[in-house]
Structures are given as C-alpha cells and as structure tokens.
Design an enzyme around this catalytic site. Structure first.
Site, PDB file in Angstrom:
ATOM      1  N   ALA A  69     -10.141  27.682  -1.353  1.00 54.51           N
ATOM      2  CA  ALA A  69     -10.472  26.271  -1.496  1.00 54.51           C
ATOM      3  C   ALA A  69     -10.536  25.678  -0.094  1.00 54.51           C
ATOM      4  CB  ALA A  69      -9.418  25.575  -2.344  1.00 54.51           C
ATOM      5  N   GLY A 112      -8.712  30.548  -3.503  1.00 54.57           N
ATOM      6  CA  GLY A 112      -9.746  30.236  -4.492  1.00 54.57           C
ATOM      7  C   GLY A 112     -10.887  31.244  -4.493  1.00 54.57           C
ATOM      8  N   GLU A 135      -1.930  31.035  -0.499  1.00 53.48           N
ATOM      9  CA  GLU A 135      -1.557  29.620  -0.646  1.00 53.48           C
ATOM     10  C   GLU A 135      -0.126  29.338  -0.196  1.00 53.48           C
ATOM     11  OE1 GLU A 135      -3.215  31.421  -2.905  1.00 53.48           O
ATOM     12  OE2 GLU A 135      -4.870  30.230  -3.721  1.00 53.48           O
TER      13      GLU A 135
HETATM   14  N1  CAA Z   1     -10.922  25.955   4.141  1.00 51.94           N
HETATM   15  C1  CAA Z   1     -11.598  25.305   5.110  1.00 51.94           C
HETATM   16  N2  CAA Z   1     -12.068  25.912   6.205  1.00 51.94           N
HETATM   17  C2  CAA Z   1     -11.856  27.237   6.328  1.00 51.94           C
HETATM   18  C3  CAA Z   1     -11.171  27.974   5.357  1.00 51.94           C
HETATM   19  C4  CAA Z   1     -10.699  27.281   4.214  1.00 51.94           C
HETATM   20  N3  CAA Z   1     -10.048  27.903   3.201  1.00 51.94           N
HETATM   21  N4  CAA Z   1     -11.097  29.252   5.755  1.00 51.94           N
HETATM   22  C5  CAA Z   1     -11.735  29.321   6.940  1.00 51.94           C
HETATM   23  N5  CAA Z   1     -12.200  28.105   7.299  1.00 51.94           N
HETATM   24  C6  CAA Z   1     -12.928  27.749   8.510  1.00 51.94           C
HETATM   25  C7  CAA Z   1     -12.020  27.715   9.701  1.00 51.94           C
HETATM   26  O1  CAA Z   1     -11.323  26.483   9.769  1.00 51.94           O
HETATM   27  C8  CAA Z   1     -12.979  27.922  10.815  1.00 51.94           C
HETATM   28  O2  CAA Z   1     -13.636  26.699  11.091  1.00 51.94           O
HETATM   29  P1  CAA Z   1     -13.909  26.209  12.619  1.00 51.94           P
HETATM   30  O3  CAA Z   1     -14.797  27.311  13.164  1.00 51.94           O
HETATM   31  O4  CAA Z   1     -14.597  24.916  12.429  1.00 51.94           O
HETATM   32  O5  CAA Z   1     -12.590  26.185  13.276  1.00 51.94           O
HETATM   33  C9  CAA Z   1     -14.025  28.852  10.221  1.00 51.94           C
HETATM   34  O6  CAA Z   1     -13.869  28.746   8.814  1.00 51.94           O
HETATM   35  C10 CAA Z   1     -13.797  30.299  10.596  1.00 51.94           C
HETATM   36  O7  CAA Z   1     -12.457  30.642  10.283  1.00 51.94           O
HETATM   37  P2  CAA Z   1     -11.429  31.254  11.354  1.00 51.94           P
HETATM   38  O8  CAA Z   1     -11.765  30.803  12.729  1.00 51.94           O
HETATM   39  O9  CAA Z   1     -10.048  30.975  10.859  1.00 51.94           O
HETATM   40  O10 CAA Z   1     -11.784  32.796  11.212  1.00 51.94           O
HETATM   41  P3  CAA Z   1     -10.817  34.033  11.463  1.00 51.94           P
HETATM   42  O11 CAA Z   1     -11.700  35.226  11.426  1.00 51.94           O
HETATM   43  O12 CAA Z   1      -9.966  33.808  12.648  1.00 51.94           O
HETATM   44  O13 CAA Z   1      -9.824  34.064  10.180  1.00 51.94           O
HETATM   45  C11 CAA Z   1      -9.265  33.923   7.845  1.00 51.94           C
HETATM   46  C12 CAA Z   1     -10.327  34.306   8.903  1.00 51.94           C
HETATM   47  C13 CAA Z   1      -8.063  34.889   7.950  1.00 51.94           C
HETATM   48  C14 CAA Z   1      -9.918  34.064   6.493  1.00 51.94           C
HETATM   49  C15 CAA Z   1      -8.786  32.477   8.091  1.00 51.94           C
HETATM   50  O14 CAA Z   1      -9.924  31.634   8.207  1.00 51.94           O
HETATM   51  C16 CAA Z   1      -7.916  31.933   7.025  1.00 51.94           C
HETATM   52  O15 CAA Z   1      -6.747  32.259   6.949  1.00 51.94           O
HETATM   53  N6  CAA Z   1      -8.467  31.029   6.155  1.00 51.94           N
HETATM   54  C17 CAA Z   1      -7.723  30.349   5.142  1.00 51.94           C
HETATM   55  C18 CAA Z   1      -7.395  31.247   3.972  1.00 51.94           C
HETATM   56  C19 CAA Z   1      -6.562  30.495   2.975  1.00 51.94           C
HETATM   57  O16 CAA Z   1      -5.470  30.053   3.225  1.00 51.94           O
HETATM   58  N7  CAA Z   1      -7.095  30.342   1.733  1.00 51.94           N
HETATM   59  C20 CAA Z   1      -6.413  29.675   0.671  1.00 51.94           C
HETATM   60  C21 CAA Z   1      -6.843  28.243   0.576  1.00 51.94           C
HETATM   61  S1  CAA Z   1      -5.881  27.304  -0.572  1.00 51.94           S
HETATM   62  C22 CAA Z   1      -6.552  27.607  -2.094  1.00 51.94           C
HETATM   63  O17 CAA Z   1      -7.467  28.377  -2.228  1.00 51.94           O
HETATM   64  C23 CAA Z   1      -5.945  26.846  -3.237  1.00 51.94           C
HETATM   65  C24 CAA Z   1      -6.349  27.284  -4.590  1.00 51.94           C
HETATM   66  O18 CAA Z   1      -5.911  28.281  -5.113  1.00 51.94           O
HETATM   67  C25 CAA Z   1      -7.241  26.469  -5.392  1.00 51.94           C
END
Ligand code: CAA
Length: 261
Positions: A69, A112, A135
C-alpha cells in the site's frame, strides 16, 4: 494487443481470451494507492463482465509486482479517516470476481502487493520474486487480507514468522511453503502466465467458474460444507451443453468445442 482504456496507474490489454492488467507506477515500485485500487478493480470488473475473457493476468514490473500500500498516502490518516473511509475496502470486489486471476510476480510483492497476489487464484513467480508482509516495520499490521490469506495458504508457523518479523521470503521458499504455484526464470514469467491463462480460458467457462468457486469454498469454509457445495455444483454441470460436448468429444476421440449452448 489492444489497449482497452486509458488509465493513469495501470496498463490494460487483451490477448485473445486473456485480459492483462499491468501495474504501472514505476516511480513508487507500483505502490497501491487509491487510484490504483480504483483502476485495477474497474479494469478487472470490466474483464469479468466480458464473456469472451476467460482469465485475467495481473502483473507488475521486473523490479516490483507491488511494494505494498502507498505509505506516503497512508502516513497521515487518522483512525476516523481509516475507519470511515475504509480505504482498503474496495479490494474486496476484486477477490469476489468469477474470472480466474493469475498473479505474475517478479521482484517485490510486499504488504498490499503480497496481499494483491493472494487475491489471485494462482501465483506464478519469477525466480527474483520476494514476498513479505513488512507492515510490522511500519507500526501496523497487514490490512488487505495478509493475516488471513497468508495463514491459510502457508500455515501458522510460516505466516507468524513472516508477519511478526517482517522478513522477505524468496521465490523458492514461497513455492516450498505453498504460496506460489510455479517458479520460472524471470525472462519467462509473462509468457508462462499468459500460456497458463490461455489454457484456462480455453475450457468451458461455466465449468471453470464452478471449479474455482468450489476451491474457494474449501479455502473459506469447513470440509462438510465444501463437500456439499462440490456435489451440488458437480451435478449442476450435467445441465450444461459443455458437459455433453466435453464427454462426447472424449468418446469420439476429438477436441471439445465448448461454449455453444
Ligand atoms: N509506498 C510508497 N512509496 C513506496 C513504497 C510504498 N509501499 N515502496 C517503495 N516506494 C517508493 C520509495 O519511497 C521510493 O521513492 P523515491 O524514489 O521517491 O524515494 C521508490 O519507491 C523506490 O523505493 P526505494 O528507494 O525504497 O527502493 P529500494 O530498492 O531501496 O527498496 C523496498 C525497495 C525494499 C521494496 C523498499 O522500497 C520498501 O521497503 N518499501 C516498502 C515496503 C513496505 O513496507 N510495504 C508495506 C506497505 S504497508 C501495507 O501494504 C498495508 C496493507 O497491508 C494494506
């Protein structure tokens, strides 16, 4: 291939009897914001209404199926806004559709993103796929089915491991755990998903709907209810021209030609 509509966050096309939806927010690793949710559900519903579509493939990019998400969109909301706005509630409509869905997962399927993959009926993974429910690292819990569908798919031991630690699981572990139907080299992912979807779409549509529904009952209810449902659905198949055609074709040693009654 023909682009069916202009969406902002997804690409939609059809390949014969298969609908293909590609998440397209590369700048955010296909994070699922409310626009993605609305568009993806709308596109899938349109395919579901179309009798010429027999299966749907949902995919992302090489780097990410979906990284969860959208954290930027969620970060500031209050309990009241979450609860009254029910901002993940719209996804339920996707999980309810009759048409079989294949998630073709390459790279990250987190939060998500993993939950979206689990709303599909089969997950075909590239060897680069990484699944997880991180999460817990954000101070929340999964909210699009992760605690429920993951637990049913892979059992309590592994679901607890993933959901409480937030760690990622690679494609091989995901296949071993039973989350994933097949693992293929990344370069072959879309082809494998499209071929599989085409096979499903070549069957009798009412039988496919019934078979999927019966397996879903196994996932959602208890054995006695599932067996009852299956027997009813099985007997109802004998009202179909496709049953007459399928069995006649077998006996006459030819290919069935479904969909003519
Ligand atoms: N939401 C918004 N933006 C996100 C995102 C997310 N879930 N995941 C990645 N992005 C964005 C980053 O902020 C980044 O944006 P900028 O370039 O503008 O800074 C871009 O995508 C690229 O990401 P990274 O620079 O972080 O890339 P990376 O290769 O270093 O890492 C990753 C990759 C490990 C997937 C890392 O992006 C990450 O940990 N993302 C979040 C994963 C996460 O926590 N997901 C769960 C969300 S909560 C949820 O889903 C609730 C639910 O159940 C409904």
């Amino acid at each position: 291939d023909s682009v069916e509509s202009d969406y902002e966050t997804i690409l939609v096309r059809r390949e014969e009897r298969v609908g293909v939806i590609t998440l397209n927010r590369p700048e955010a690793l296909n994070a699922l914001n409310t626009t993605v949710a609305r568009e993806l559900v709308a596109a899938a519903e349109e395919f579901d209404r179309d009798e010429s579509i027999g299966a749907i493939v949902i995919t992302g990019s090489e780097r990410a199926f979906a990284a969860g998400a959208d954290i930027a969109e969620m970060a500031g909301i209050s309990f009241r806004e979450a609860h009254l706005g029910d901002f993940v509630g719209g996804w339920a409509a996707l999980a309810r559709l009759r048409t079989p869905r294949i998630a073709a997962v390459s790279g990250y399927a987190l939060g998500g993103g993993c939950e979206l993959a689990m709303m599909c009926d089969l997950i075909i993974a590239a060897d680069t796929a990484k699944f997880g429910q991180p999460e817990i690292n954000l101070g929340v819990i999964p909210g699009m089915g992760g605690t429920q569908r993951l637990t049913r798919a892979i059992g309590k031991a592994k679901a607890m491991d993933l959901i409480l630690t937030g760690r990622m699981m690679g494609a091989e572990e995901a296949e071993r755990a039973g989350l994933v139907s097949r693992v293929v080299p990344a370069a072959a992912l879309l082809d494998e998903a499209l071929k599989t979807a085409a096979v499903i779409a070549s069957k009798s549509l009412p039988s496919v709907y019934a078979a999927k529904e019966a397996v879903d009952v196994a996932f959602e209810t208890v054995l006695a209810e599932g067996l009852r449902f299956e027997k009813r659905a099985f007997y109802s198949m004998f009202a179909l021209g496709d049953q007459k055609e399928g069995m006649a074709a077998f006996l006459e040693k030819r290919k069935p030609d479904f969909g003519n009654d």
